[in-house]
Design an enzyme around this catalytic site. Sequence first.
Site, PDB file in Angstrom:
ATOM      1  N   MET A  32      -9.191   7.949  -0.339  1.00  0.00           N
ATOM      2  CA  MET A  32     -10.050   8.334   0.801  1.00  0.00           C
ATOM      3  C   MET A  32     -10.557   9.755   0.579  1.00  0.00           C
ATOM      4  SD  MET A  32      -7.794   6.946   4.004  1.00  0.00           S
ATOM      5  CE  MET A  32      -6.861   5.417   3.933  1.00  0.00           C
ATOM      6  N   ASP A  40      -4.857   3.554  -1.924  1.00  0.00           N
ATOM      7  CA  ASP A  40      -5.969   3.849  -1.012  1.00  0.00           C
ATOM      8  C   ASP A  40      -6.537   5.230  -1.306  1.00  0.00           C
ATOM      9  OD1 ASP A  40      -6.136   1.530   0.746  1.00  0.00           O
ATOM     10  OD2 ASP A  40      -4.128   2.098   1.420  1.00  0.00           O
ATOM     11  N   HIS A  91      -1.155  -1.175  -4.190  1.00  0.00           N
ATOM     12  CA  HIS A  91      -2.450  -0.891  -3.570  1.00  0.00           C
ATOM     13  C   HIS A  91      -2.565   0.621  -3.369  1.00  0.00           C
ATOM     14  CE1 HIS A  91      -5.946  -2.066  -1.100  1.00  0.00           C
ATOM     15  NE2 HIS A  91      -5.582  -1.090  -0.267  1.00  0.00           N
ATOM     16  N   ASP A  98      -6.620  -6.602   4.282  1.00  0.00           N
ATOM     17  CA  ASP A  98      -6.006  -5.266   4.263  1.00  0.00           C
ATOM     18  C   ASP A  98      -6.084  -4.647   5.654  1.00  0.00           C
ATOM     19  OD1 ASP A  98      -5.133  -2.718   3.674  1.00  0.00           O
ATOM     20  OD2 ASP A  98      -6.875  -2.172   2.452  1.00  0.00           O
ATOM     21  N   SER A 129       0.838  -1.202   0.000  1.00  0.00           N
ATOM     22  CA  SER A 129       0.000   0.000   0.000  1.00  0.00           C
ATOM     23  C   SER A 129       0.868   1.247   0.000  1.00  0.00           C
ATOM     24  CB  SER A 129      -0.897   0.005   1.242  1.00  0.00           C
ATOM     25  OG  SER A 129      -1.490   1.282   1.361  1.00  0.00           O
ATOM     26  N   MET A 186     -11.541  -6.087   5.335  1.00  0.00           N
ATOM     27  CA  MET A 186     -10.712  -5.161   6.111  1.00  0.00           C
ATOM     28  C   MET A 186     -10.359  -5.810   7.447  1.00  0.00           C
ATOM     29  SD  MET A 186     -10.177  -2.510   4.267  1.00  0.00           S
ATOM     30  CE  MET A 186      -9.223  -1.684   5.553  1.00  0.00           C
ATOM     31  N   HIS A 204      -8.366   0.899  -4.055  1.00  0.00           N
ATOM     32  CA  HIS A 204      -9.304   0.623  -2.957  1.00  0.00           C
ATOM     33  C   HIS A 204     -10.018   1.926  -2.639  1.00  0.00           C
ATOM     34  CE1 HIS A 204      -9.628  -0.432   1.640  1.00  0.00           C
ATOM     35  NE2 HIS A 204     -10.809  -0.402   1.048  1.00  0.00           N
ATOM     36  N   MET A 209     -12.192   4.120  -0.651  1.00  0.00           N
ATOM     37  CA  MET A 209     -12.869   4.369   0.627  1.00  0.00           C
ATOM     38  C   MET A 209     -13.540   5.731   0.505  1.00  0.00           C
ATOM     39  SD  MET A 209      -9.847   2.845   3.005  1.00  0.00           S
ATOM     40  CE  MET A 209      -8.714   3.028   1.640  1.00  0.00           C
TER      41      MET A 209
HETATM   42  C1  DX5 Z   1      -6.422   1.393   5.591  1.00  0.00           C
HETATM   43  C2  DX5 Z   1      -5.964   1.082   4.194  1.00  0.00           C
HETATM   44  C3  DX5 Z   1      -4.846   0.136   4.126  1.00  0.00           C
HETATM   45  C4  DX5 Z   1      -3.561   0.628   4.762  1.00  0.00           C
HETATM   46  C5  DX5 Z   1      -2.839  -0.554   5.283  1.00  0.00           C
HETATM   47  O1  DX5 Z   1      -7.637   2.058   5.544  1.00  0.00           O
HETATM   48  O2  DX5 Z   1      -7.034   0.548   3.430  1.00  0.00           O
HETATM   49  O3  DX5 Z   1      -4.585  -0.252   2.782  1.00  0.00           O
HETATM   50  O4  DX5 Z   1      -2.729   1.313   3.898  1.00  0.00           O
HETATM   51  O5  DX5 Z   1      -1.729  -0.115   5.988  1.00  0.00           O
HETATM   52  P1  DX5 Z   1      -1.003  -1.065   7.040  1.00  0.00           P
HETATM   53  O6  DX5 Z   1      -0.486  -2.238   6.280  1.00  0.00           O
HETATM   54  O7  DX5 Z   1       0.077  -0.182   7.591  1.00  0.00           O
HETATM   55  O8  DX5 Z   1      -2.037  -1.444   8.063  1.00  0.00           O
HETATM   56 ZN    ZN Z   2      -6.536  -0.357   1.438  1.00  0.00          ZN
END
Ligand code: DX5
Ligand code: ZN
Length: 220
Positions: free
Chosen positions: A35, A33, A31, A173, A8, A135, A64, A66
């Site tokens: 948000m 993220d 990956h 994840d 990620s 998750m 991903h 969110m």
């Molecule tokens: C959290 C994200 C993850 C995050 C994971 O909301 O969706 O992808 O980056 O990070 P680690 O591996 O540090 O928990």
């Molecule tokens: Zn993620």
Amino acid sequence: MAVQISPSILAADFARLADEAAAVPNADWLHVDVMDYHFVPNLTLGLPVVEALRKATATPLDCHLMIAEPDRWAPSYAEAGAGSVTIHAEASKAPVRTLREIRSLGARAGLALNPATAVEPYEDLLSEVDMLLLMTVEPGFGGQKFLDMVLPKVRRARALIERHGGRIWLQVDGGVDAETIGRCAEAGADVFVAGSAVYGASDPVAAIDNLRAAAIRQSA
Ligand code: DX5
Ligand code: ZN
């Protein structure tokens, strides 16, 4: 079941994303993220960054989302060249339509579930899905502690997937590291997101190799 590792970039240096992508040549995916301050209390990046990253690396992007309105925005991520686009079941009002749109634009379609969301109500949706993301932390931030309470759901999801032909990838994840990845693999996960465990390591390539080896050791 082939083990795949998806580092990620949330844990990478956002000022040097092209270099950070190049730092993990042994990753299966990157990956990403996304948000939006609404679905989760954090803000990261959006389409322009995904488009730029797409041009900067040959590694496929695992987006991903969110975000509060995945039905409105998810297809654009597929159009931008993401190899996989995952929407949250908690946010989508028309998941069948959105998952079909993602697929029709040439990307893999993913469905994500928060730790408190049960998998069973989504069994009928599995035919529309290429990957299920469970998750293992509450979404929003990297570096959180892995939630062991999700492991029984990983097992139940693996059983559901096998009942539906075994084609769907099962991603975990959040808090995945060298210590927790074995439990996830043993429970039936096959795609592993790792942020801090990869980009927080002094040698990200070795960290990926170690994660992969640990997952393969425990795979069912
Ligand atoms: C959290 C994200 C993850 C995050 C994971 O909301 O969706 O992808 O980056 O990070 P680690 O591996 O540090 O928990
Ligand atoms: Zn993620």
